[in-house]
Scaffold this motif. Sequence first.
Motif, short mmCIF file in Angstrom:
data_model
loop_
_atom_site.label_atom_id
_atom_site.label_comp_id
_atom_site.label_asym_id
_atom_site.label_seq_id
_atom_site.Cartn_x
_atom_site.Cartn_y
_atom_site.Cartn_z
N ARG A 304 83.92 34.41 59.83
CA ARG A 304 84.31 32.94 59.81
C ARG A 304 83.28 32.34 61.06
NH1 ARG A 304 89.38 35.74 59.64
NH2 ARG A 304 90.75 34.69 57.80
N THR A 305 83.15 31.02 60.81
CA THR A 305 82.46 30.41 61.89
C THR A 305 83.26 30.11 62.91
OG1 THR A 305 83.08 28.15 60.73
CG2 THR A 305 81.48 29.05 59.75
N GLN A 306 82.55 29.53 64.12
CA GLN A 306 83.14 29.00 65.10
C GLN A 306 84.35 28.08 64.98
OE1 GLN A 306 81.01 28.55 68.74
NE2 GLN A 306 82.50 27.19 69.65
N SER A 307 84.01 27.07 64.22
CA SER A 307 84.91 26.13 63.68
C SER A 307 86.29 26.54 63.26
CB SER A 307 84.24 25.00 63.03
OG SER A 307 85.12 23.86 62.62
N GLU A 308 86.07 27.61 62.15
CA GLU A 308 87.04 28.03 61.56
C GLU A 308 87.87 28.77 62.37
OE1 GLU A 308 85.12 28.55 56.93
OE2 GLU A 308 84.70 30.05 58.72
N TYR A 309 87.49 29.45 63.39
CA TYR A 309 88.26 30.26 64.35
C TYR A 309 89.08 29.13 65.18
CZ TYR A 309 86.68 34.88 63.12
OH TYR A 309 86.44 36.26 62.75
N GLY A 310 88.43 28.43 65.66
CA GLY A 310 89.11 27.25 66.29
C GLY A 310 90.25 26.57 65.55
N GLY A 311 89.89 26.45 64.36
CA GLY A 311 90.94 25.59 63.53
C GLY A 311 92.27 26.91 63.30
N LEU A 312 92.01 28.19 63.19
CA LEU A 312 93.18 29.00 63.22
C LEU A 312 93.89 28.99 64.52
CD1 LEU A 312 91.55 32.06 61.44
CD2 LEU A 312 93.39 30.70 60.58
N ALA A 314 94.19 26.69 66.84
CA ALA A 314 94.96 25.42 67.01
C ALA A 314 96.17 25.63 66.27
CB ALA A 314 94.26 24.35 66.53
N GLU A 315 96.17 26.13 64.94
CA GLU A 315 97.35 26.26 64.32
C GLU A 315 98.45 27.20 64.60
OE1 GLU A 315 95.68 27.33 60.58
OE2 GLU A 315 94.98 25.35 60.05
N ALA A 316 97.98 28.34 65.67
CA ALA A 316 98.62 29.06 66.03
C ALA A 316 99.42 28.69 67.62
CB ALA A 316 98.02 30.47 66.18
N GLY A 317 99.04 27.72 68.05
CA GLY A 317 99.24 27.31 69.48
C GLY A 317 98.40 27.70 70.44
N PHE A 318 97.09 27.74 70.15
CA PHE A 318 95.99 27.75 71.33
C PHE A 318 95.04 26.67 71.27
CE2 PHE A 318 97.71 32.37 69.96
CZ PHE A 318 97.63 33.14 71.17
N ASP A 319 94.52 26.56 72.57
CA ASP A 319 93.25 25.95 72.79
C ASP A 319 92.13 26.93 72.90
OD1 ASP A 319 94.34 23.32 72.78
OD2 ASP A 319 95.15 23.46 74.74
N LEU A 320 90.98 26.75 72.27
CA LEU A 320 89.76 27.49 72.41
C LEU A 320 89.24 26.93 73.77
CD1 LEU A 320 87.81 29.53 71.54
CD2 LEU A 320 86.68 27.65 70.05
N VAL A 321 88.93 27.66 74.86
CA VAL A 321 88.59 27.32 76.00
C VAL A 321 87.28 27.56 76.13
CG1 VAL A 321 88.54 28.05 78.42
CG2 VAL A 321 90.78 27.99 77.01
N SER A 328 75.46 41.96 72.01
CA SER A 328 75.48 42.50 70.64
C SER A 328 75.74 41.24 69.83
CB SER A 328 76.75 43.55 70.67
OG SER A 328 78.09 42.68 70.65
N SER A 329 76.09 41.78 68.44
CA SER A 329 76.35 40.78 67.38
C SER A 329 77.59 39.98 67.48
CB SER A 329 76.26 41.46 66.29
OG SER A 329 77.44 42.41 66.10
N VAL A 330 78.46 40.37 68.52
CA VAL A 330 79.79 39.59 68.69
C VAL A 330 79.60 38.55 69.77
CG1 VAL A 330 81.01 41.62 67.65
CG2 VAL A 330 80.73 41.35 69.70
N SER A 331 80.63 37.34 69.61
CA SER A 331 80.92 36.68 70.66
C SER A 331 82.33 36.96 71.02
CB SER A 331 80.60 35.15 70.23
OG SER A 331 79.23 34.92 70.03
N ILE A 332 82.46 36.19 72.37
CA ILE A 332 83.84 36.41 73.00
C ILE A 332 84.53 35.00 72.86
CG2 ILE A 332 85.14 36.94 74.86
CD1 ILE A 332 82.90 38.60 75.85
N MET A 333 85.60 34.73 72.16
CA MET A 333 86.29 33.34 72.22
C MET A 333 87.60 33.51 73.06
SD MET A 333 85.66 32.34 68.21
CE MET A 333 85.83 34.24 67.59
N GLU A 334 87.42 32.95 74.15
CA GLU A 334 88.74 32.82 75.07
C GLU A 334 89.57 31.54 74.69
OE1 GLU A 334 89.77 33.05 79.78
OE2 GLU A 334 87.68 32.94 79.31
N ALA A 335 90.88 31.95 74.57
CA ALA A 335 91.79 31.02 74.06
C ALA A 335 93.20 31.01 75.18
CB ALA A 335 92.44 31.37 72.59
N ALA A 336 93.48 29.74 75.51
CA ALA A 336 94.57 29.59 76.09
C ALA A 336 95.92 29.13 75.64
CB ALA A 336 94.35 28.78 77.60
N PRO A 337 97.02 29.67 75.87
CA PRO A 337 98.31 29.12 74.94
C PRO A 337 98.50 27.60 75.36
CG PRO A 337 98.84 31.12 76.61
CD PRO A 337 97.64 30.68 76.76
#
Length: 338
Positions: A304-312, A314-321, A328-337
Amino acid sequence: MSGGDDDDRLELDLLIRGFQVSRIIRLVADLEIADRIDPERPTNIAGLADACGVLAEPLLRALRALAAFGIFRVDAEGTVSHTPRSLLLRTDTPDSLHHSARFWTTRGSWRAWEFLEAALHGKVPHEEAWGTDRFGYLSDNPAEGRLFDAFMANFPDDRHNALAAAYDFSNVGLIVDVGGGNGESLRRIIARHAGVRGIVFDRPEVIAAIPSEMLAGGRITTQAGSFFDGLPPGADRYMLIRVLHDWPDEDARRILQSCRAAMSDDSRLLIVEALMEPDPSVGSRTEYLIDMQMMAMFGRARERTQSEYGGLLAEAGFDLVKVSPTASSVSIMEAAPR
């Protein structure tokens, strides 16, 4: 026909037959051929075959085929030595490709790809091939399940060290690694931070396969269960490392909601994934292949894109901080309730 056309024809022909190369690499990885050849000295094919308990002539043919692609060097007398590419298959090489060579062509994965067209009609290739879902198959075939765990622990982009280095865990007390496999990420984090403890949460057969010596002297504990049914409550950090890409959107939301239910207001969720680039001309070829692996294994699961993860989120009750790249090839997306 121009020389350029001939070059494209040859390169495309080799790509079409890439499955043959992959299968030969798996053959020699299973035999640990790279480990049996001294990095500094050549080895006679007869001695190599004897050490592996196989016939010398077919082994020589397999190694000659790989040598044509720069993997091993074979001379006219049948003496085998290393090249830079074959050294990457040694188990003692940093970021070794040994586990990758064995994993990608396991029977469960190999046959699912035969049914890839099923995904174009809304079906799951793996389920069409095996009559069961991917994780059910791994549970029923424990040897492949442990190979999967070893592959994830030794992914060649060194993502575990990259994660541990890219995020500040110094003030974190307890981490739950959700779907954490054999706990490799937690071990890398704990090695850097004396005050951190961890829980590996995964399926019962995965947890049962973790030996006690891999639990960091008691600083890591384990808990078996399903992340759809609930998670250990009250940790400081919850990690989902390459988990969400195994699931379609509706299941990914359920996993995120399980995390949210277990978290306090001060907890944080770390989603560790590669971020899909919609334009293949600038994206990573590896990530598009992993996206297709998700299609073969799980049907509608995907990168998924960053925007798509952000949408998921938000729907689950998180803010992408925050989104942090790693080495490496991965990024860390930190989310807060919320």
